[in-house]
Design an enzyme around this catalytic site. Sequence first.
Site, PDB file in Angstrom:
ATOM      1  N   THR A  71     -12.119  -1.637 -17.088  1.00 57.29           N
ATOM      2  CA  THR A  71     -10.669  -2.540 -17.223  1.00 57.29           C
ATOM      3  C   THR A  71      -9.858  -1.560 -16.415  1.00 57.29           C
ATOM      4  OG1 THR A  71      -9.379  -4.096 -17.994  1.00 57.29           O
ATOM      5  CG2 THR A  71      -9.691  -2.129 -19.221  1.00 57.29           C
ATOM      6  N   TYR A  72      -8.662  -2.174 -16.037  1.00 61.28           N
ATOM      7  CA  TYR A  72      -7.419  -1.629 -15.373  1.00 61.28           C
ATOM      8  C   TYR A  72      -6.259  -1.763 -16.304  1.00 61.28           C
ATOM      9  CZ  TYR A  72      -3.541  -0.675 -12.275  1.00 61.28           C
ATOM     10  OH  TYR A  72      -2.409  -0.353 -11.700  1.00 61.28           O
ATOM     11  N   LEU A 134      -9.835  -6.729 -24.407  1.00 67.72           N
ATOM     12  CA  LEU A 134      -9.843  -6.215 -25.608  1.00 67.72           C
ATOM     13  C   LEU A 134     -10.972  -5.181 -25.800  1.00 67.72           C
ATOM     14  CD1 LEU A 134     -11.450  -7.837 -28.500  1.00 67.72           C
ATOM     15  CD2 LEU A 134     -10.139  -9.485 -27.030  1.00 67.72           C
ATOM     16  N   GLY A 135     -10.921  -4.329 -26.508  1.00 67.06           N
ATOM     17  CA  GLY A 135     -12.248  -3.242 -26.817  1.00 67.06           C
ATOM     18  C   GLY A 135     -11.651  -2.367 -27.860  1.00 67.06           C
ATOM     19  N   CYS A 164     -14.369  -6.006 -16.646  1.00 67.11           N
ATOM     20  CA  CYS A 164     -15.309  -6.101 -17.819  1.00 67.11           C
ATOM     21  C   CYS A 164     -16.840  -6.463 -17.361  1.00 67.11           C
ATOM     22  CB  CYS A 164     -14.889  -7.065 -18.810  1.00 67.11           C
ATOM     23  SG  CYS A 164     -13.027  -6.719 -19.357  1.00 67.11           S
TER      24      CYS A 164
END
EC number: 2.3.1.181
Length: 204
Positions: A71-72, A134-135, A164
Amino acid sequence: MRIIDLGRQNYLNVWEQMKIFTNARNKNTQDELWTVEHNPVFTQGISSKSEHILSSSDIPIIQTDRGGQITYHGPGQVVIYCLIDLKRLGVGVKKMIEIIENSIIDLLKTYAIKAHLKSDAPGVYVDNAKIAALGLKIKQSRTYHGLSLNVDMDLSPFMQINPCGYQDLKVTQLCNLTENRDTLNTIAEKLSQILINHVARNRH
Protein backbone atom coordinates in the site's frame (compact mmCIF):
# COMPACT_ATOMS: atom_id res chain seq x y z
CA MET A 1 -6.68 3.82 26.06
CA ARG A 2 -4.35 6.70 25.28
CA ILE A 3 -4.35 8.63 22.00
CA ILE A 4 -0.95 9.97 20.98
CA ASP A 5 -0.57 12.36 18.03
CA LEU A 6 2.85 11.89 16.43
CA GLY A 7 2.39 14.58 13.78
CA ARG A 8 4.22 13.96 10.50
CA GLN A 9 6.90 11.27 10.64
CA ASN A 10 8.99 9.01 8.46
CA TYR A 11 7.55 5.49 8.40
CA LEU A 12 10.68 3.67 9.58
CA ASN A 13 10.93 5.76 12.75
CA VAL A 14 7.38 4.96 13.80
CA TRP A 15 7.62 1.27 12.88
CA GLU A 16 10.71 0.96 15.09
CA GLN A 17 8.93 2.69 17.98
CA MET A 18 5.93 0.33 17.61
CA LYS A 19 8.22 -2.69 17.94
CA ILE A 20 10.01 -1.20 20.95
CA PHE A 21 6.68 -0.42 22.66
CA THR A 22 5.26 -3.89 21.97
CA ASN A 23 8.40 -5.71 23.14
CA ALA A 24 8.58 -3.67 26.34
CA ARG A 25 4.93 -3.79 27.37
CA ASN A 26 3.55 -6.02 30.13
CA LYS A 27 0.08 -7.08 31.29
CA ASN A 28 -0.47 -3.68 32.92
CA THR A 29 0.68 -1.50 30.02
CA GLN A 30 -2.07 0.83 28.82
CA ASP A 31 -3.21 0.31 25.23
CA GLU A 32 -2.46 3.18 22.86
CA LEU A 33 -3.59 4.58 19.51
CA TRP A 34 -0.91 6.49 17.61
CA THR A 35 -2.15 8.96 14.99
CA VAL A 36 0.38 9.99 12.37
CA GLU A 37 0.81 11.39 8.88
CA HIS A 38 3.64 9.81 6.90
CA ASN A 39 6.03 11.15 4.32
CA PRO A 40 5.57 9.33 0.97
CA VAL A 41 6.34 5.60 1.27
CA PHE A 42 5.22 2.26 -0.13
CA THR A 43 4.99 -0.48 2.50
CA GLN A 44 4.84 -4.17 1.70
CA GLY A 45 3.11 -6.67 3.97
CA ILE A 46 4.27 -10.24 4.51
CA SER A 47 2.04 -11.48 1.66
CA SER A 48 3.28 -8.89 -0.85
CA LYS A 49 4.74 -9.93 -4.20
CA SER A 50 7.20 -7.97 -6.31
CA GLU A 51 4.90 -8.06 -9.35
CA HIS A 52 2.46 -5.78 -7.51
CA ILE A 53 4.97 -2.94 -7.97
CA LEU A 54 4.13 -1.72 -11.47
CA SER A 55 6.66 1.07 -11.97
CA SER A 56 9.69 2.53 -10.24
CA SER A 57 9.84 5.97 -8.63
CA ASP A 58 11.79 7.87 -6.02
CA ILE A 59 9.27 6.86 -3.34
CA PRO A 60 10.95 4.36 -0.98
CA ILE A 61 9.63 0.80 -0.71
CA ILE A 62 9.82 -0.79 2.74
CA GLN A 63 9.25 -4.47 3.54
CA THR A 64 7.35 -4.64 6.84
CA ASP A 65 6.14 -7.34 9.22
CA ARG A 66 2.42 -6.51 9.01
CA GLY A 67 -0.20 -8.65 7.35
CA GLY A 68 -1.41 -7.90 3.86
CA GLN A 69 0.06 -6.69 0.59
CA ILE A 70 1.50 -3.41 -0.69
CA THR A 71 0.00 0.00 0.00
CA TYR A 72 0.95 3.67 -0.10
CA HIS A 73 1.19 6.18 2.73
CA GLY A 74 1.61 9.89 2.18
CA PRO A 75 0.65 13.42 3.22
CA GLY A 76 -3.10 13.96 3.49
CA GLN A 77 -3.77 10.46 4.82
CA VAL A 78 -4.81 9.59 8.38
CA VAL A 79 -2.84 6.67 9.80
CA ILE A 80 -3.77 5.15 13.17
CA TYR A 81 -1.60 2.48 14.75
CA CYS A 82 -3.40 0.19 17.20
CA LEU A 83 -1.21 -1.00 20.08
CA ILE A 84 -3.70 -3.25 21.84
CA ASP A 85 -3.50 -6.30 24.12
CA LEU A 86 -6.04 -8.67 22.57
CA LYS A 87 -5.78 -11.24 25.36
CA ARG A 88 -6.66 -8.64 27.98
CA LEU A 89 -9.43 -7.29 25.77
CA GLY A 90 -10.82 -10.77 25.26
CA VAL A 91 -11.13 -10.70 21.46
CA GLY A 92 -9.40 -12.53 18.64
CA VAL A 93 -7.58 -11.15 15.63
CA LYS A 94 -10.57 -11.54 13.30
CA LYS A 95 -12.78 -9.60 15.71
CA MET A 96 -10.17 -6.85 16.07
CA ILE A 97 -10.05 -6.41 12.30
CA GLU A 98 -13.86 -6.24 12.28
CA ILE A 99 -13.73 -3.54 14.99
CA ILE A 100 -11.32 -1.46 12.90
CA GLU A 101 -13.38 -1.86 9.72
CA ASN A 102 -16.65 -0.98 11.45
CA SER A 103 -15.05 2.05 13.09
CA ILE A 104 -14.03 3.41 9.68
CA ILE A 105 -17.51 2.74 8.29
CA ASP A 106 -19.07 4.56 11.26
CA LEU A 107 -16.74 7.54 10.80
CA LEU A 108 -17.71 7.81 7.13
CA LYS A 109 -21.40 7.74 8.12
CA THR A 110 -20.82 11.01 9.99
CA TYR A 111 -19.98 12.53 6.59
CA ALA A 112 -23.08 10.94 4.98
CA ILE A 113 -20.88 8.49 3.10
CA LYS A 114 -22.07 4.90 2.77
CA ALA A 115 -19.08 2.56 2.88
CA HIS A 116 -18.89 -1.22 2.63
CA LEU A 117 -16.58 -4.20 2.90
CA LYS A 118 -15.60 -6.67 0.18
CA SER A 119 -15.38 -10.35 1.02
CA ASP A 120 -12.47 -10.92 -1.36
CA ALA A 121 -10.43 -7.80 -0.57
CA PRO A 122 -9.67 -6.43 2.91
CA GLY A 123 -10.26 -2.77 3.66
CA VAL A 124 -13.15 -0.32 3.39
CA TYR A 125 -14.73 0.75 0.11
CA VAL A 126 -17.07 3.38 -1.29
CA ASP A 127 -18.71 2.34 -4.57
CA ASN A 128 -16.01 -0.35 -4.97
CA ALA A 129 -13.18 2.19 -4.67
CA LYS A 130 -10.87 1.66 -1.70
CA ILE A 131 -10.79 4.48 0.83
CA ALA A 132 -9.10 2.71 3.76
CA ALA A 133 -6.56 -0.07 4.20
CA LEU A 134 -5.59 -2.07 7.25
CA GLY A 135 -2.96 -4.55 8.32
CA LEU A 136 -1.88 -5.83 11.71
CA LYS A 137 1.03 -7.65 13.28
CA ILE A 138 0.26 -9.82 16.30
CA LYS A 139 3.01 -10.63 18.78
CA GLN A 140 2.09 -12.54 21.94
CA SER A 141 -1.55 -11.47 21.53
CA ARG A 142 -0.57 -7.80 21.19
CA THR A 143 -1.22 -5.81 18.03
CA TYR A 144 0.73 -3.17 16.23
CA HIS A 145 0.39 -1.50 12.81
CA GLY A 146 -3.21 -0.52 12.04
CA LEU A 147 -5.18 1.45 9.45
CA SER A 148 -4.85 4.20 6.87
CA LEU A 149 -7.68 6.42 5.61
CA ASN A 150 -7.31 8.53 2.46
CA VAL A 151 -8.49 12.07 3.22
CA ASP A 152 -7.01 14.75 0.95
CA MET A 153 -3.91 13.45 -0.79
CA ASP A 154 -2.20 12.90 -4.11
CA LEU A 155 -3.57 9.51 -5.16
CA SER A 156 -1.29 9.14 -8.18
CA PRO A 157 1.29 6.93 -6.37
CA PHE A 158 -1.41 4.26 -6.07
CA MET A 159 -1.16 3.97 -9.88
CA GLN A 160 2.38 2.63 -9.45
CA ILE A 161 1.17 -0.45 -7.54
CA ASN A 162 -1.62 -3.00 -7.36
CA PRO A 163 -3.08 -1.66 -4.10
CA CYS A 164 -3.23 -4.48 -1.57
CA GLY A 165 -2.32 -6.86 -4.39
CA TYR A 166 -5.42 -6.28 -6.53
CA GLN A 167 -4.97 -5.35 -10.17
CA ASP A 168 -6.84 -2.23 -11.35
CA LEU A 169 -8.23 -1.59 -7.88
CA LYS A 170 -9.66 1.92 -7.75
CA VAL A 171 -8.91 4.19 -4.80
CA THR A 172 -10.79 7.21 -3.50
CA GLN A 173 -10.56 9.71 -0.67
CA LEU A 174 -12.75 11.67 1.69
CA CYS A 175 -12.34 15.07 0.01
CA ASN A 176 -13.81 13.66 -3.23
CA LEU A 177 -16.92 12.43 -1.43
CA THR A 178 -17.93 15.33 0.82
CA GLU A 179 -17.75 19.10 0.90
CA ASN A 180 -16.78 18.94 4.57
CA ARG A 181 -13.17 20.01 5.04
CA ASP A 182 -12.34 18.84 8.53
CA THR A 183 -8.62 18.91 9.24
CA LEU A 184 -6.57 15.74 9.29
CA ASN A 185 -6.20 16.09 13.07
CA THR A 186 -9.96 16.42 13.55
CA ILE A 187 -10.63 13.31 11.48
CA ALA A 188 -7.92 11.35 13.29
CA GLU A 189 -9.40 12.36 16.66
CA LYS A 190 -12.94 11.42 15.59
CA LEU A 191 -11.86 8.05 14.23
CA SER A 192 -9.74 7.32 17.31
CA GLN A 193 -12.70 8.00 19.59
CA ILE A 194 -14.99 5.79 17.51
CA LEU A 195 -12.35 3.03 17.70
CA ILE A 196 -12.12 3.39 21.47
CA ASN A 197 -15.92 3.15 21.77
CA HIS A 198 -16.02 0.02 19.60
CA VAL A 199 -13.24 -1.58 21.63
CA ALA A 200 -15.07 -0.79 24.89
CA ARG A 201 -18.28 -2.36 23.60
CA ASN A 202 -16.46 -5.57 22.64
CA ARG A 203 -14.43 -5.97 25.84
CA HIS A 204 -15.01 -9.33 27.55
